[in-house]
Design a protein around this motif. Structure first.
Motif, PDB file in Angstrom:
ATOM      1  N   ALA A  22      42.925  43.225  32.867  1.00 53.39           N
ATOM      2  CA  ALA A  22      41.862  42.227  32.720  1.00 53.39           C
ATOM      3  C   ALA A  22      40.690  42.535  33.638  1.00 53.39           C
ATOM      4  O   ALA A  22      39.522  42.393  33.252  1.00 53.39           O
ATOM      5  CB  ALA A  22      42.414  40.829  33.003  1.00 53.39           C
ATOM      6  N   LEU A  23      41.007  42.989  34.870  1.00 51.78           N
ATOM      7  CA  LEU A  23      39.941  43.258  35.841  1.00 51.78           C
ATOM      8  C   LEU A  23      39.286  44.613  35.627  1.00 51.78           C
ATOM      9  O   LEU A  23      38.189  44.864  36.127  1.00 51.78           O
ATOM     10  CB  LEU A  23      40.493  43.177  37.262  1.00 51.78           C
ATOM     11  CG  LEU A  23      41.106  41.830  37.692  1.00 51.78           C
ATOM     12  CD1 LEU A  23      41.518  41.883  39.154  1.00 51.78           C
ATOM     13  CD2 LEU A  23      40.136  40.689  37.460  1.00 51.78           C
ATOM     14  N   VAL A 117      47.091  35.863  30.831  1.00 52.00           N
ATOM     15  CA  VAL A 117      46.915  35.741  32.273  1.00 52.00           C
ATOM     16  C   VAL A 117      46.258  34.392  32.588  1.00 52.00           C
ATOM     17  O   VAL A 117      45.279  33.993  31.958  1.00 52.00           O
ATOM     18  CB  VAL A 117      46.045  36.882  32.826  1.00 52.00           C
ATOM     19  CG1 VAL A 117      45.860  36.735  34.338  1.00 52.00           C
ATOM     20  CG2 VAL A 117      46.669  38.232  32.488  1.00 52.00           C
ATOM     21  N   TYR A 118      46.817  33.729  33.611  1.00 56.83           N
ATOM     22  CA  TYR A 118      46.268  32.462  34.103  1.00 56.83           C
ATOM     23  C   TYR A 118      45.928  32.625  35.585  1.00 56.83           C
ATOM     24  O   TYR A 118      46.512  33.469  36.275  1.00 56.83           O
ATOM     25  CB  TYR A 118      47.274  31.327  33.924  1.00 56.83           C
ATOM     26  CG  TYR A 118      47.616  31.038  32.485  1.00 56.83           C
ATOM     27  CD1 TYR A 118      46.988  30.014  31.785  1.00 56.83           C
ATOM     28  CD2 TYR A 118      48.577  31.796  31.810  1.00 56.83           C
ATOM     29  CE1 TYR A 118      47.305  29.751  30.453  1.00 56.83           C
ATOM     30  CE2 TYR A 118      48.893  31.549  30.480  1.00 56.83           C
ATOM     31  CZ  TYR A 118      48.262  30.521  29.809  1.00 56.83           C
ATOM     32  OH  TYR A 118      48.570  30.271  28.495  1.00 56.83           O
ATOM     33  N   TYR A 119      45.006  31.800  36.076  1.00 57.51           N
ATOM     34  CA  TYR A 119      44.601  31.946  37.475  1.00 57.51           C
ATOM     35  C   TYR A 119      44.267  30.585  38.094  1.00 57.51           C
ATOM     36  O   TYR A 119      43.954  29.622  37.389  1.00 57.51           O
ATOM     37  CB  TYR A 119      43.373  32.849  37.592  1.00 57.51           C
ATOM     38  CG  TYR A 119      42.087  32.151  37.197  1.00 57.51           C
ATOM     39  CD1 TYR A 119      41.205  31.651  38.157  1.00 57.51           C
ATOM     40  CD2 TYR A 119      41.757  31.966  35.850  1.00 57.51           C
ATOM     41  CE1 TYR A 119      40.051  30.990  37.792  1.00 57.51           C
ATOM     42  CE2 TYR A 119      40.601  31.314  35.481  1.00 57.51           C
ATOM     43  CZ  TYR A 119      39.747  30.817  36.454  1.00 57.51           C
ATOM     44  OH  TYR A 119      38.602  30.148  36.096  1.00 57.51           O
ATOM     45  N   GLU A 120      44.338  30.534  39.408  1.00 58.88           N
ATOM     46  CA  GLU A 120      43.857  29.369  40.160  1.00 58.88           C
ATOM     47  C   GLU A 120      43.170  29.864  41.428  1.00 58.88           C
ATOM     48  O   GLU A 120      43.695  30.741  42.130  1.00 58.88           O
ATOM     49  CB  GLU A 120      44.997  28.415  40.522  1.00 58.88           C
ATOM     50  CG  GLU A 120      44.635  27.287  41.477  1.00 58.88           C
ATOM     51  CD  GLU A 120      43.605  26.286  40.947  1.00 58.88           C
ATOM     52  OE1 GLU A 120      42.575  26.752  40.424  1.00 58.88           O
ATOM     53  OE2 GLU A 120      43.829  25.071  41.077  1.00 58.88           O
ATOM     54  N   LEU A 147      42.725  32.872  32.039  1.00 57.10           N
ATOM     55  CA  LEU A 147      41.699  33.784  32.528  1.00 57.10           C
ATOM     56  C   LEU A 147      40.810  34.229  31.372  1.00 57.10           C
ATOM     57  O   LEU A 147      41.311  34.688  30.341  1.00 57.10           O
ATOM     58  CB  LEU A 147      42.332  35.003  33.192  1.00 57.10           C
ATOM     59  CG  LEU A 147      41.352  35.999  33.841  1.00 57.10           C
ATOM     60  CD1 LEU A 147      40.730  35.380  35.093  1.00 57.10           C
ATOM     61  CD2 LEU A 147      42.045  37.314  34.164  1.00 57.10           C
ATOM     62  N   PRO A 148      39.478  34.100  31.517  1.00 55.66           N
ATOM     63  CA  PRO A 148      38.592  34.552  30.437  1.00 55.66           C
ATOM     64  C   PRO A 148      38.736  36.061  30.199  1.00 55.66           C
ATOM     65  O   PRO A 148      39.088  36.814  31.101  1.00 55.66           O
ATOM     66  CB  PRO A 148      37.193  34.213  30.972  1.00 55.66           C
ATOM     67  CG  PRO A 148      37.398  33.266  32.106  1.00 55.66           C
ATOM     68  CD  PRO A 148      38.745  33.565  32.670  1.00 55.66           C
ATOM     69  N   TYR A 152      31.904  39.161  32.440  1.00 56.54           N
ATOM     70  CA  TYR A 152      30.917  38.434  33.228  1.00 56.54           C
ATOM     71  C   TYR A 152      31.519  37.158  33.802  1.00 56.54           C
ATOM     72  O   TYR A 152      31.229  36.780  34.934  1.00 56.54           O
ATOM     73  CB  TYR A 152      29.694  38.119  32.371  1.00 56.54           C
ATOM     74  CG  TYR A 152      29.006  39.350  31.828  1.00 56.54           C
ATOM     75  CD1 TYR A 152      28.270  40.183  32.672  1.00 56.54           C
ATOM     76  CD2 TYR A 152      29.106  39.682  30.474  1.00 56.54           C
ATOM     77  CE1 TYR A 152      27.646  41.323  32.172  1.00 56.54           C
ATOM     78  CE2 TYR A 152      28.488  40.816  29.973  1.00 56.54           C
ATOM     79  CZ  TYR A 152      27.762  41.635  30.824  1.00 56.54           C
ATOM     80  OH  TYR A 152      27.152  42.765  30.338  1.00 56.54           O
ATOM     81  N   LYS A 153      32.353  36.497  33.030  1.00 53.57           N
ATOM     82  CA  LYS A 153      32.992  35.277  33.509  1.00 53.57           C
ATOM     83  C   LYS A 153      33.999  35.590  34.628  1.00 53.57           C
ATOM     84  O   LYS A 153      34.134  34.828  35.586  1.00 53.57           O
ATOM     85  CB  LYS A 153      33.680  34.549  32.359  1.00 53.57           C
ATOM     86  CG  LYS A 153      32.694  33.966  31.337  1.00 53.57           C
ATOM     87  CD  LYS A 153      33.406  33.147  30.293  1.00 53.57           C
ATOM     88  CE  LYS A 153      32.427  32.557  29.283  1.00 53.57           C
ATOM     89  NZ  LYS A 153      31.511  31.592  29.917  1.00 53.57           N
ATOM     90  N   ILE A 154      34.723  36.705  34.499  1.00 51.57           N
ATOM     91  CA  ILE A 154      35.675  37.096  35.547  1.00 51.57           C
ATOM     92  C   ILE A 154      34.925  37.399  36.843  1.00 51.57           C
ATOM     93  O   ILE A 154      35.324  36.973  37.939  1.00 51.57           O
ATOM     94  CB  ILE A 154      36.507  38.309  35.099  1.00 51.57           C
ATOM     95  CG1 ILE A 154      37.380  37.940  33.879  1.00 51.57           C
ATOM     96  CG2 ILE A 154      37.389  38.803  36.245  1.00 51.57           C
ATOM     97  CD1 ILE A 154      38.135  39.113  33.287  1.00 51.57           C
ATOM     98  N   GLN A 155      33.834  38.127  36.745  1.00 45.24           N
ATOM     99  CA  GLN A 155      33.040  38.430  37.938  1.00 45.24           C
ATOM    100  C   GLN A 155      32.506  37.155  38.577  1.00 45.24           C
ATOM    101  O   GLN A 155      32.475  37.017  39.797  1.00 45.24           O
ATOM    102  CB  GLN A 155      31.884  39.372  37.559  1.00 45.24           C
ATOM    103  CG  GLN A 155      32.351  40.767  37.239  1.00 45.24           C
ATOM    104  CD  GLN A 155      31.252  41.670  36.703  1.00 45.24           C
ATOM    105  OE1 GLN A 155      31.486  42.836  36.437  1.00 45.24           O
ATOM    106  NE2 GLN A 155      30.048  41.162  36.546  1.00 45.24           N
ATOM    107  N   THR A 156      32.100  36.210  37.743  1.00 47.97           N
ATOM    108  CA  THR A 156      31.585  34.937  38.254  1.00 47.97           C
ATOM    109  C   THR A 156      32.652  34.216  39.076  1.00 47.97           C
ATOM    110  O   THR A 156      32.355  33.635  40.134  1.00 47.97           O
ATOM    111  CB  THR A 156      31.125  34.046  37.089  1.00 47.97           C
ATOM    112  OG1 THR A 156      30.034  34.694  36.416  1.00 47.97           O
ATOM    113  CG2 THR A 156      30.658  32.690  37.575  1.00 47.97           C
TER     114      THR A 156
END
Length: 606
Positions: A22-23, A117-120, A147-148, A152-156
């Motif tokens: 994802a990254l 993938v999920y994140y907090e 997780l998007p 761009y959303k991940i970087q944000t």
């Protein structure tokens, strides 16, 4: 299909791989994951750069991450938000070290190639919120978002997390505390949004679609203080000002619309009662009607709801017609019953206005069936249209009845029709044009205004008084009683007492008192002493403004020349001559002192 057999190491590795993939599409994030890591807290770090040139001069900082994997069903993979238990000790350690971004990858137990993938984002402040009150537990549950996939959303996410994680363990300030503090200079939010070139987005969309970190600047603090927000708190924007009028079924509604935007929906609120919720990416509208307690607003809002139900369209002034598509209601909507209810409310509104009540009717306080039946009976009988049974004590031909209805108190006149059966005609007392005779104390009965039957408290409590009619009511019977100025002066004092006692000091009461006082001053001749006329007029004026030099001169004349000690005392109080007033008050008898204290001018005593 059977569940695929796999071990914990495989599951963890799949989790690591999913996050790495994802990254990998991002430009400004460089990952360093520990393969088969056994260290107790972190599974790696993400280096953050200003751009895709991963050089030291572009380095911003690093964020620690924790990576977990777990098997899940296909249905669980469809969720937008999941829960996951984390040890309290681990959370405390994350908190001490600037927080972490916590990843959990759900892996389809029947098809391990399917992963979500999920994140907090666990800043120190958010961790404090999670563990508050749970310090003695072994673990607590955190909420993780999907997780998007958009880079761009991940970087944000990372670029906004990093600066806010650096607040460290500064105790956050709660919203409740923030609302009561007097030293708040300003409240700010910081957010960065990554976008493709040439793409523009509104500031509202930026705030709605990203996690926002808020801080408060306090006058006695050199650094901003983070504001405590619960993990599930959602940001919403409400727009009211500058919105156009709306037209439904030919009826125009001004200043009737507000719009609330959230991440998942747009909520249109019409008036006080109706909300129309449109979920993103659907052609369905959910309409909800909650009756307003205000009769005026309930009539307007019900008319709107009926029009919406009949047309399913709204015309926003200056724009195209908005067709709502399928409308869903929380409960069955009976159009015929709603129209019938609207007509009954309009009938009540017409009756209420006929009583000259200026304030809006609180229908919420009278929605019970028994109260509505009682109100219907009054509507049918008012004005002597039909006789009704009312229990009274005595055999008088007329009675005054104070009738509480909703948030109001009405003064009604009862005219006996059959005293044995307690049947009466009912009238609005202030609609009556007949002669009123009143005797006060040992005085002989005299003709006066119907308003002379009122006490000071009546002017505060009664809702159907027509203040604009009071002065005229004295003028209308002047030919029957040329001494009408005496009861008018008595009523003037009651009006002033009411004005002083009323919590809101209504302007209508003071204006009415001023008109009566001026009329008495200018027209009463020698019916009343000049001192009384001047003092009562000027004490009315003094409640609204400072006295002029000419007015003050008149009071000095009374204070110096009058032979009546009460008049001299009243003039000195209005002159604020508080050194002389006590000596004059002491010259009064005990009975006179009590009488003077009951006068409205006593309010000026200091």
């Amino acid at each position: 299909m059977k569940t695929k057999q796999c071990n914990d190491t495989q599951i963890e590795q799949w989790g690591v791989d999913a996050v790495a993939n994802a990254l990998s599409v991002t430009d400004t994030l460089q990952r360093f994951f520990k393969e088969n890591d056994k260290t107790p807290l972190w599974d790696g770090e993400i280096f953050i750069y200003k751009n895709n040139g991963w050089k030291n001069e572009n380095f911003i900082g690093k964020v620690s991450v924790q990576l977990k994997g777990k098997l899940a069903t296909k249905e669980e993979l469809s969720k937008e938000i999941i829960s996951y238990p984390v040890g309290i000790v681990n959370l405390e350690n994350y908190k001490k070290n600037g927080g972490t971004i916590y990843f959990v990858t759900q892996i389809n137990k029947r098809n391990t190639s399917q992963k979500v993938v999920y994140y907090e984002t666990l800043t120190p402040q958010k961790i404090s919120t999670y563990i508050k009150g749970k310090e003695q537990q072994e673990s607590c549950t955190i909420k993780l978002k999907r997780l998007p996939k958009n880079k761009y959303k991940i970087q944000t996410i990372f670029h906004n997390f990093y600066p806010n994680s650096r607040f460290g363990n500064i105790p956050p300030i709660s919203l409740d505390e923030l609302s009561t503090r007097k030293d708040v200079v300003k409240i700010t939010s910081s957010i960065m949004e990554f976008l493709p070139k040439n793409k523009k987005i509104s500031p509202i969309d930026v705030l709605l679609n990203n996690e926002v970190y808020w801080t408060a600047e306090l006058s006695n603090s050199p650094i901003p203080i983070p504001i405590e927000l619960t993990p599930d708190m959602q940001l919403a924007f409400v727009s009211k000002d500058g919105l156009p009028s709306i037209i439904v079924n030919g009826e125009k509604y001004d200043n009737y619309l507000s719009i609330t935007r959230t991440r998942s929906s747009t909520i249109f609120k019409f008036g006080e009662s109706t909300t129309l919720t449109i979920q993103e990416n659907t052609r369905k509208a959910n309409i909800k009607y909650t009756p307003s307690d205000s009769l005026t607003n309930r009539i307007k809002d019900l008319s709107f709801v009926i029009s919406i139900a009949e047309t399913s369209a709204i015309h926003v002034e200056g724009k195209d017609v908005l067709h709502l598509g399928e409308i869903i209601t929380d409960s069955p909507f009976d159009l015929r019953a709603t129209k019938k209810a609207l007509e009954s409310y309009k009938r009540l509104d017409k009756f209420w206005k006929s009583l000259n009540v200026t304030d809006d009717f609180d229908i919420g306080k009278i929605d019970s069936n028994s109260s509505l039946r009682e109100l219907d009976l009054l509507i049918e009988s008012i004005g002597g249209k039909q006789s009704i049974h009312i229990n009274t004590n005595g055999d008088n031909s007329y009675y005054l009845l104070k009738k509480p209805i909703s948030n109001f108190l009405l003064l009604l006149l009862l005219e006996a029709v059959d005293q044995e059966k307690n049947l009466f005609n009912v009238y609005n007392y202030f609609d009556q044009k007949g002669i009123v005779k009143i005797a006060r104390g040992e005085e002989a009965e005299h003709i006066t205004s119907k308003y002379s039957a009122l006490s000071a408290n009546d002017y505060i409590e009664l809702s159907n008084i027509v203040f604009s009619d009071i002065l005229q009511s004295y003028k209308d019977i002047l030919h029957l009683n040329n001494k009408i100025y005496e009861p008018a002066n008595f009523d003037l004092l009651n009006l002033l007492l009411a004005y002083d006692k009323h919590e809101e000091h209504p302007a209508i009461i003071l204006e009415t008192a001023k008109d009566i006082a001026r009329w008495i001053l200018e027209e009463s001749g020698d019916i009343l002493p000049d001192e009384i006329k001047v003092i009562n007029y000027l004490q009315t004026i003094k409640r609204a403004r400072d006295l002029t030099k000419e007015e003050i001169s008149k009071l000095y004349h009374i204070a110096d020349k009058s032979e009546n000690i009460m008049y001299k005392l009243g003039a000195n109080l209005l002159l604020e001559n508080y050194k002389v007033a006590p000596f004059q008050f002491d010259q009064l008898s005990d009975e006179e002192k009590d009488q003077f204290k009951s006068f409205p001018i006593y309010r000026f005593w200091q």
